[in-house]
Design a protein around this motif. Structure first.
Motif, mmCIF file in Angstrom:
data_model
loop_
_atom_site.group_PDB
_atom_site.id
_atom_site.type_symbol
_atom_site.label_atom_id
_atom_site.label_comp_id
_atom_site.label_asym_id
_atom_site.label_seq_id
_atom_site.Cartn_x
_atom_site.Cartn_y
_atom_site.Cartn_z
ATOM 1 N N PHE A 118 0.811 -1.169 -0.057
ATOM 2 C CA PHE A 118 0.167 0.132 0.052
ATOM 3 C C PHE A 118 1.014 1.237 -0.077
ATOM 4 O O PHE A 118 1.924 1.127 0.807
ATOM 5 C CB PHE A 118 -0.677 -0.001 1.146
ATOM 6 N N VAL A 132 -6.006 -2.405 4.380
ATOM 7 C CA VAL A 132 -4.975 -2.833 5.451
ATOM 8 C C VAL A 132 -5.573 -3.813 6.379
ATOM 9 O O VAL A 132 -5.160 -4.964 6.838
ATOM 10 C CB VAL A 132 -4.163 -1.717 5.998
ATOM 11 N N TRP A 142 1.532 -7.381 4.513
ATOM 12 C CA TRP A 142 1.434 -6.316 3.881
ATOM 13 C C TRP A 142 2.353 -5.344 4.428
ATOM 14 O O TRP A 142 2.905 -5.444 5.442
ATOM 15 C CB TRP A 142 -0.233 -5.682 4.258
ATOM 16 N N LEU A 144 2.527 -0.920 4.425
ATOM 17 C CA LEU A 144 2.080 0.189 4.106
ATOM 18 C C LEU A 144 2.993 1.181 4.201
ATOM 19 O O LEU A 144 3.632 1.758 5.130
ATOM 20 C CB LEU A 144 1.020 0.738 4.933
ATOM 21 N N LEU A 160 -3.447 2.067 12.527
ATOM 22 C CA LEU A 160 -2.721 1.336 11.491
ATOM 23 C C LEU A 160 -1.645 0.453 12.124
ATOM 24 O O LEU A 160 -1.345 -0.646 11.562
ATOM 25 C CB LEU A 160 -2.171 2.087 10.322
ATOM 26 N N VAL A 168 4.037 -0.681 8.980
ATOM 27 C CA VAL A 168 3.739 0.986 8.343
ATOM 28 C C VAL A 168 5.308 1.407 8.347
ATOM 29 O O VAL A 168 6.120 1.261 9.233
ATOM 30 C CB VAL A 168 2.973 1.421 9.471
#
Ligand code: FES
Length: 326
Positions: A118, A132, A142, A144, A160, A168
């Motif tokens: 992302f 997410v 994942w 981000l 997040l 992240v």
């Protein structure tokens, strides 16, 4: 009617503002609930609402809550200088008020993949947040990449960062860390989907950097029309086009300086519309015959090439005649 999410004729509903929460400088989230506490229509990750505001204003806001919570829609709104929609949300919308919304609609569908990348720029994180969350819930790895001015100005960062199964990576320009999308996307990876939302410069950079990835690997959500679409919409010398409404049984001549949407409305053929900028998908119409000249910011390259559907608010025709499913 056509909708890539399968629900085209979504109506409007009245919801109550349940909570307004400060998320970051210039950003609030707004929780909307059914006034009687009822269940809301399912909103898949990537969906947005049309928020109807006083004076006939309609603004699209991505849903950024938990898709599994069927009693709350949450939107995140950045206050934009001079923005009438965001100005109203920040200045006048209060808990307890009733608002009318259209949708949810989804032009940014979240598809199964082995893993996800992302890329968010600022408030562009809003449509990515439910994705997410969904990736984390599905146990798919994942990452981000979240581009902001500073960590203090990054809405939803804490939420997040608490999601499992991924990471992240904050790129804070004021703190000297900038994302290189060229490096990030240098190696195409099978089974990986890239979802991006943010300023045009970031999205264009991701689009270019992912050009050698398998077709359809990179997906985008545009909050404003992309500049090449704006340029095409402003072109002089558009040819007139004849639009045949197959179901209504009428033919509508569309002069060069009138949109297909307006010409149809002038003849009593009302196509549902909202943004009139080619970014919301409300006016998407099935093409039976003819070649559209796509000027929206929604359809993928493959969808454009297929020519089976078009946004009649901004797009025109390469052929002198279009037959539409109207
Ligand atoms: Fe929004 Fe046409 S009205 S895309």
């Amino acid at each position: 009617m056509v909708d890539r999410t399968g629900s085209r004729d979504v109506g409007t509903m009245t919801l109550r503002v349940h909570r307004v929460t400060w998320e970051a400088p210039g950003v609030v989230s707004v929780d909307l609930r059914d006034p009687d506490g009822g269940v809301l229509p399912r909103a898949e990750p990537g969906a947005h609402l049309d928020l109807q505001l006083p004076g006939g204003l309609v603004r699209q806001y991505s849903l950024c809550g938990d898709p599994a919570d069927d009693r709350v829609y949450r939107i995140g709104v950045l206050e934009v200088a001079g923005g009438r929609g965001s100005g109203f949300v920040h200045g006048a919308l209060r808990p307890g008020q009733l608002v009318t919304v259209g949708g949810p609609r989804n032009n940014f569908s979240f598809d199964p993949a082995d893993s996800y990348v992302f890329v968010a720029g600022g408030i562009g994180v809003t449509p990515l947040l439910p994705m997410v969350r969904e990736a984390a819930r599905a146990g798919r790895p994942w990452t981000l990449h979240y581009c902001v001015r500073s960590a203090a100005r990054a809405p939803f960062l804490e939420e997040l960062s608490a999601l499992p199964g991924g990471e992240v990576v904050l790129h804070a320009s004021a703190e000297g860390t900038r994302l290189s999308v060229e490096r990030l996307l240098a190696e195409p990876r099978d089974g990986v989907l890239v979802y991006c939302c943010g300023p045009e410069r970031l999205m264009t950079a991701v689009e270019v950097a992912a050009a050698h990835w398998p077709a359809g690997s990179a997906r985008f959500e545009w909050f404003v029309p992309r500049s090449d679409a704006r340029a095409a919409a402003g072109e002089d010398g558009d040819a007139p086009v004849e639009v045949v409404c197959a179901r209504a049984g009428i033919t509508v001549p569309v002069p060069p300086d009138v949109s297909i949407l307006d010409a149809l409305a002038g003849q009593g053929v009302d196509v549902p519309c909202s943004c009139q900028q080619g970014i919301c998908g409300t006016c998407e119409t099935r093409v039976i015959e003819g070649e559209p000249d796509h000027r929206d910011s929604i359809l993928t390259e493959a969808e454009r090439a297929a020519g089976k559907t078009m946004m009649v608010c901004v797009s025109r025709a390469r052929s002198p005649r279009l037959v539409l499913d109207l």
